[in-house]
Scaffold this motif. Structure first.
Motif, PDB file in Angstrom:
ATOM      1  N   ASP A   1       0.803  -1.225   0.000  1.00  0.00           N
ATOM      2  CA  ASP A   1       0.000   0.000   0.000  1.00  0.00           C
ATOM      3  C   ASP A   1       0.837   1.278   0.000  1.00  0.00           C
ATOM      4  OD1 ASP A   1      -2.194  -1.648  -0.008  1.00  0.00           O
ATOM      5  OD2 ASP A   1      -2.606  -1.443   2.135  1.00  0.00           O
ATOM      6  N   GLY A   2       2.137   1.140  -0.196  1.00  0.00           N
ATOM      7  CA  GLY A   2       2.993   2.317  -0.320  1.00  0.00           C
ATOM      8  C   GLY A   2       3.194   3.075   0.985  1.00  0.00           C
ATOM      9  N   GLY A   3       2.953   2.425   2.110  1.00  0.00           N
ATOM     10  CA  GLY A   3       3.163   3.069   3.400  1.00  0.00           C
ATOM     11  C   GLY A   3       2.245   4.244   3.661  1.00  0.00           C
ATOM     12  N   GLN A   4       1.037   4.177   3.121  1.00  0.00           N
ATOM     13  CA  GLN A   4       0.088   5.267   3.364  1.00  0.00           C
ATOM     14  C   GLN A   4      -1.325   4.739   3.562  1.00  0.00           C
ATOM     15  OE1 GLN A   4       0.125   8.027   0.133  1.00  0.00           O
ATOM     16  NE2 GLN A   4      -0.469   6.529  -1.395  1.00  0.00           N
ATOM     17  N   CYS A   5      -2.092   5.494   4.323  1.00  0.00           N
ATOM     18  CA  CYS A   5      -3.484   5.143   4.597  1.00  0.00           C
ATOM     19  C   CYS A   5      -4.246   5.087   3.279  1.00  0.00           C
ATOM     20  CB  CYS A   5      -4.092   6.191   5.534  1.00  0.00           C
ATOM     21  SG  CYS A   5      -5.856   5.943   5.838  1.00  0.00           S
ATOM     22  N   GLN A   6      -4.997   4.032   3.068  1.00  0.00           N
ATOM     23  CA  GLN A   6      -5.743   3.867   1.827  1.00  0.00           C
ATOM     24  C   GLN A   6      -7.074   4.614   1.836  1.00  0.00           C
ATOM     25  OE1 GLN A   6      -4.387   2.238  -1.057  1.00  0.00           O
ATOM     26  NE2 GLN A   6      -2.743   2.790   0.342  1.00  0.00           N
ATOM     27  N   TYR A   7      -7.347   5.306   2.934  1.00  0.00           N
ATOM     28  CA  TYR A   7      -8.555   6.131   3.011  1.00  0.00           C
ATOM     29  C   TYR A   7      -8.219   7.615   2.827  1.00  0.00           C
ATOM     30  CZ  TYR A   7     -10.617   1.865   4.879  1.00  0.00           C
ATOM     31  OH  TYR A   7     -11.048   0.567   5.042  1.00  0.00           O
ATOM     32  N   CYS A   8      -7.173   8.107   3.531  1.00  0.00           N
ATOM     33  CA  CYS A   8      -6.876   9.548   3.474  1.00  0.00           C
ATOM     34  C   CYS A   8      -5.490   9.872   2.931  1.00  0.00           C
ATOM     35  CB  CYS A   8      -7.037  10.169   4.869  1.00  0.00           C
ATOM     36  SG  CYS A   8      -5.760   9.688   6.053  1.00  0.00           S
TER      37      CYS A   8
END
Length: 173
Positions: free
Chosen positions: A80-87
């Protein structure tokens, strides 16, 4: 020598990665061929120098019925690229079950996503649709070669022909 070497099966398909000493030993013992070497670095002994392997190919075919990527917290974060998939936030990350466990959601590649603690709390025991929080990317299970190519960090330029198209995160040799 923290760099890695791509190991190809006898049919030139990507098999795994290994350390430089392991790859050198396989070539030296004539269990593998040197396919690509570093243009700038060499391995040296007291009296000899040897090419530093970048890609090797095994002499014998190794049959693997299935080569998958292990499901782990770190591998989900990498996918997920080290980031929140919502914000899109990159701090205070945790894992979220897209379909909550309390509603029959399983712990699998297709049901886990990276979420910041705030979004995970806000979503709670709801699906993303019910919480009106659409996912940036739908969770999926990466293949082994895809994982090596896209999520394994920097790759050598010499690996690109054996791992497929994507060429963004390469190292200059």
């Amino acid at each position: 020598m923290s760099r890695k070497v791509l190991v190809l099966n006898q049919d030139y398909s990507a098999l795994t990665v290994c350390s430089i000493p392991k790859a050198f030993l396989l070539v030296f013992l004539k269990k593998a061929d040197l396919v690509a070497e570093s243009a700038t670095e060499q391995l040296r002994s007291v009296s000899q120098s040897f090419p530093m392997p970048s890609v090797i190919r095994l002499h014998r075919y190794v049959y693997l019925p299935y080569k998958g990527v292990m499901l782990s917290r770190q591998n989900i974060f990498r996918r997920d690229g080290g980031q929140c998939q919502y914000c899109g936030k990159t701090e205070d990350l945790t894992l979220d079950h897209v379909l909550p466990k309390s509603r029959g959601g399983r712990t699998s590649w297709d049901n886990l996503t990276t979420a910041c603690k705030r979004c995970n709390s806000r979503k709670g025991d709801l699906t993303p649709e019910e919480a009106n929080m659409p996912l940036n990317v739908k969770p999926y299970k990466p293949s082994f070669v895809m994982f090596l190519r896209d999520f394994g960090g920097s790759i050598e330029n010499s690996w690109v022909p054996f791992l497929g198209k994507k060429k963004e995160k390469t190292l200059v040799e």
